[in-house]
Design an enzyme around this catalytic site. Structure first.
Site, mmCIF file in Angstrom:
data_model
loop_
_atom_site.group_PDB
_atom_site.id
_atom_site.type_symbol
_atom_site.label_atom_id
_atom_site.label_comp_id
_atom_site.label_asym_id
_atom_site.label_seq_id
_atom_site.Cartn_x
_atom_site.Cartn_y
_atom_site.Cartn_z
ATOM 1 C CG ASP A 287 -2.310 0.338 0.960
ATOM 2 O OD1 ASP A 287 -2.557 1.464 0.507
ATOM 3 O OD2 ASP A 287 -3.178 -0.518 1.183
ATOM 4 C CG ASP B 82 -4.742 5.388 0.985
ATOM 5 O OD1 ASP B 82 -5.664 4.563 1.065
ATOM 6 O OD2 ASP B 82 -4.660 6.400 1.710
ATOM 7 C CD GLU C 165 -8.974 4.148 -1.583
ATOM 8 O OE1 GLU C 165 -9.896 3.795 -0.844
ATOM 9 O OE2 GLU C 165 -8.117 4.973 -1.223
ATOM 10 C CG HIS D 135 -8.938 -2.086 4.144
ATOM 11 N ND1 HIS D 135 -8.689 -2.054 2.793
ATOM 12 C CD2 HIS D 135 -8.563 -0.884 4.616
ATOM 13 C CE1 HIS D 135 -8.184 -0.862 2.483
ATOM 14 N NE2 HIS D 135 -8.100 -0.135 3.572
ATOM 15 C CG ASP D 136 -11.466 1.347 3.375
ATOM 16 O OD1 ASP D 136 -10.973 1.253 4.512
ATOM 17 O OD2 ASP D 136 -10.887 1.905 2.412
#
Ligand code: TEU
Ligand code: CA
Length: 538
Positions: free
Chosen positions: A98, A197, A250, A319-320
């Site tokens: 990430d 991210d 993302e 994970h969100d």
């Protein structure tokens, strides 16, 4: 055209805190991941995406990084990381990490020096004087709080996320140089790329007041701006082009146009993007207000993206987001069928499929009973915000229980032994009590296991060029029945999906059954609850 390895491959996302704990401190770690590599190899995945494992005070579970070149001690050491890289390599698996470069932690050396008055580092962040005794502008924040925090005297720093995540100043060329150096550090270690991210918000074009909106007022000043495109192109030619690596961004609030702008191959920016439109199919305005899920919204959005973007990322979970089987499927009576059906849709569309840990055994939303059981900073802030709007406690809880990111962050359920085989200590976040039935051991033993179905999805996609490269052709989308084809050189695979609990009649399709979540070998014109079938037409 020959597909790239990240287009052919399957990605598996690991949330390290919740994957496997090797030393009994209740937190998953890198040695824990290493101990499960054979499991992942057996599943058939090609690429691992690790959410942040860097040093961090964990205000936002690692997305607040205090040292980009250090491993958080709770996850292990750099030697463990090197071992993970070597162990994955020997199994033919690549790792992407990430990359969180919109912000650092306020405990990063750069921010500490800025605070101590070092002008060089002050210019690494976005620091502004207040306006007439109040804040520098009227912007909103992703975590439902004010995006400006006192820096010193009459100055504030910008944080689009938590106050422990100050935004970096991408107008400063020194920031660019620092990040380049960090990227090379990891790529030289053998990392095969990055999940970037909130990458489309890097460049804040202006800090002027924004047009008033329900969420994120001010976003027109930083979403997918030319400055960001420029940074992405430069990172590509200065760094990424020198390695055999890939980037997936993302990208928040993207539509088809801006997604194409960020990842069309000829633009040489990102290789792929995560879009969110299909994740918004069950919400009103903001993700914290959920409405009843309607399959047509989800499927029509997917159909539109399939036709509007050359190569998609395919995902239903991360994970969100809450768990897909609880959100889009049925996590009680039809848990197994609907988990498989969702998996099948995810693998038969065109693009790179992503699996989030636990999805391959149909893990469900966390079974939290009260707010104090939830750790996620976003949920806690949302509760505060709703409270300030005089929303009663029961309603706040109802909303948060459904939407909290912790739903997907509960520890991985490995077995029916104590703590689901995740840890011998006290898990950092409570384990779902359904681990006694939902766990990898039981699932892999069952005749109708979800894991085995995922294995066949992976193998079928890898073998079938039509599924890899074929065009997406929508056939019909009505009455909770979704039909589409993948077509390559005149050959086609037809996929039919019953997104409901009701039995449906269709015109029987002839041909060889490639995938069926009910294990049938001939399609007879009856679609059972949550049935999915893919047939190679003859
Ligand atoms: O998420 C970006 C983001 O926009 C989130 O606020 C997202 O909309 C929200 O989590 C959905 O509920 C990324 C990471 O994936 C997330 O875990 C981090 O908290 C965030 O960036 C800040 O780094
Ligand atoms: Ca541990």
């Amino acid at each position: 055209m020959e597909l790239k390895w990240w287009e052919k491959g399957i990605v598996y996302q690991i949330y390290p805190r919740s994957f496997c704990d090797s030393n009994g401190d209740g937190v998953g770690d890198i040695p824990g991941i290493i101990s499960k590599l054979d499991y992942l190899k057996d599943l058939g995945i090609d690429i691992l995406w690790l959410t942040p494992v860097y040093a961090s005070p964990n205000d936002d579970n690692g997305y607040d990084i205090s040292d980009y070149k250090a491993i958080h001690p709770e996850f292990g050491s750099m030697a463990d990381m090197d071992r993970l890289i070597a162990e994955t390599k020997s199994r033919g698996i690549k790792i992407i990490m990430d990359l969180v470069i919109n912000h650092t932690s306020d405990e990063h050396e750069w921010f500490k020096r800025a605070k101590a008055g070092d002008m060089k580092y002050k210019n690494y962040y976005i620091i502004k004087k207040g306006k007439d005794g109040s804040l520098p502008n009227n912007w909103g924040n992703f975590f439902a709080e004010c995006p400006w925090e006192k820096f010193c005297d009459d100055e504030y720093f910008l944080h689009l996320f938590s106050k422990k995540q100050p935004d970096l100043n991408w107008h400063n060329p020194e920031v660019y140089e620092e990040i380049k150096d960090i990227l090379r550090f990891w790529l030289d270690k053998g990392i095969a790329g990055f999940r970037c991210d909130v990458i489309n918000v890097l460049c804040k074009e202006s800090l002027a007041d924004g047009k008033k909106q329900l969420v994120l007022t001010g976003r027109e000043h930083y979403l997918s701006k030319e400055g960001t495109h420029d940074i992405l192109r430069r990172l590509r030619s200065d760094v990424f082009d020198r390695y055999d690596c890939f980037t997936v961004g993302e990208t928040v609030f993207v539509n088809l146009k801006t997604a194409n702008d960020l990842c069309a191959p000829e633009r040489r920016e990102l290789d792929m993007v995560f879009a969110f439109e299909h994740m918004e199919c069950d919400q009103i305005a903001v993700k914290w207000f959920k409405t009843r899920f309607k399959p047509e919204k989800l499927m029509n959005t997917l159909f539109r993206w399939q036709q509007g973007l050359e190569w998609n990322t395919l995902y239903f979970e991360n994970h969100d987001q809450p768990r897909s089987v609880s959100r889009f499927g049925n996590d009680t009576k039809y848990r197994v069928e609907s988990a498989k059906m969702l998996g099948a849709v995810n693998f038969t569309l065109k693009g790179t499929p992503f699996i989030y840990e636990g999805q391959e055994i149909g893990m469900t939303n966390g079974d939290f009973a009260k707010l104090s059981e939830i750790k996620d900073i976003e949920s806690r802030n949302v509760d505060k915000m709703l409270k300030s709007m005089f929303i009663p406690k029961w309603l706040r809880w109802k909303l948060i229980r459904k939407t909290s990111r912790d739903n997907a962050r509960t520890p991985m359920q490995w077995s029916c032994s104590e703590n689901a085989g995740f840890t011998t200590g006290t898990p950092w976040l409570q384990i779902n009590k359904n681990y006694l039935t939902v766990n990898t051991e039981s699932d892999r033993r069952a005749a109708d296991g979800i894991y085995a179905f995922y294995r066949s999805l992976i193998r079928t996609r890898t073998k079938e060029r039509i599924l890899l490269e074929g065009d997406f052709v929508p056939v019909s989308a009505k009455n909770n029945l979704y039909i589409y084809k993948r077509v390559l050189n005149g050959n086609s695979i037809i996929c039919i999906c019953n997104f409901s609990k009701k039995v449906k009649k269709i015109k029987p399709v002839g041909g060889k059954v490639l995938l069926s979540n009910y294990g049938i070998s001939v399609q007879d014109g009856v679609m059972k609850p949550y049935e999915f079938i893919a047939v190679k037409e003859e």
